[in-house]
Write an enzyme that holds these catalytic residues in place. Sequence first.
Site, PDB file in Angstrom:
ATOM      1  N   SER A  35       0.843  -1.189   0.000  1.00  0.00           N
ATOM      2  CA  SER A  35       0.000   0.000   0.000  1.00  0.00           C
ATOM      3  C   SER A  35       0.878   1.239   0.000  1.00  0.00           C
ATOM      4  O   SER A  35       1.958   1.239   0.590  1.00  0.00           O
ATOM      5  CB  SER A  35      -0.914  -0.007   1.232  1.00  0.00           C
ATOM      6  N   ASP A  36       0.409   2.270  -0.671  1.00  0.00           N
ATOM      7  CA  ASP A  36       1.133   3.541  -0.676  1.00  0.00           C
ATOM      8  C   ASP A  36       0.112   4.660  -0.784  1.00  0.00           C
ATOM      9  O   ASP A  36      -0.956   4.485  -1.378  1.00  0.00           O
ATOM     10  CB  ASP A  36       2.122   3.625  -1.838  1.00  0.00           C
ATOM     11  N   GLN A  37       0.438   5.804  -0.212  1.00  0.00           N
ATOM     12  CA  GLN A  37      -0.517   6.908  -0.192  1.00  0.00           C
ATOM     13  C   GLN A  37       0.173   8.241  -0.435  1.00  0.00           C
ATOM     14  O   GLN A  37       1.284   8.472   0.044  1.00  0.00           O
ATOM     15  CB  GLN A  37      -1.211   6.948   1.174  1.00  0.00           C
TER      16      GLN A  37
END
Length: 194
Positions: A69-71
């Site tokens: 996951s990356d944001q």
Amino acid sequence: MSSQLVLASTSVYRQALLQKLALPFEACNPDIDETPNSNESAKELVLRLAKAKAKAGAKNFPQGLIIGSDQVAVIDGKIIGKPLNRDNAIKQLSMASGKSITFYTGLALYNANTNAMCADVEAFTVHFRVLTATQITAYVDKEQPFYCAGSFKSEGLGIALFDRLEGRDPNTLIGLPLILLTEMLLSQGVDVLS
């Protein structure tokens, strides 16, 4: 569950979110280069990095289901990252006052056993109240959100900064869209409710 579930993240926030699903998992450091490519949109960036993190996690867990996951946060069309210090946090929140920030969270689930990859991007928008300099400084000094994109912790006092929130899954804002993850896990034969 036949495959081992692995979260390719050292984020305590993501780990706490994943615990909500009541599935046993391990966490690992994906250790990838997160530098944006030139002319890469926010959505392209987080999708690429989520996939890269999931694949990197598979190096140590060759039979696992790996979550990456990356944001990033976007305000006025510009990607903003983690402030890392007090001055930058105050500057980011001052920019956000009275405006909206959209968070794009890339999520990938990689089945290292079958080489199947599920990946998507979830958006979540935060509409800020008009904030005074005193309110911003007080908030930053109380919560010290230096390692949070957008300079706030929505799961804490940061909720007081907002006028309203807009999106499918509030967990997205913290960095791990659990509704989408539940769908992806089901596609790989893992029903969190069974």
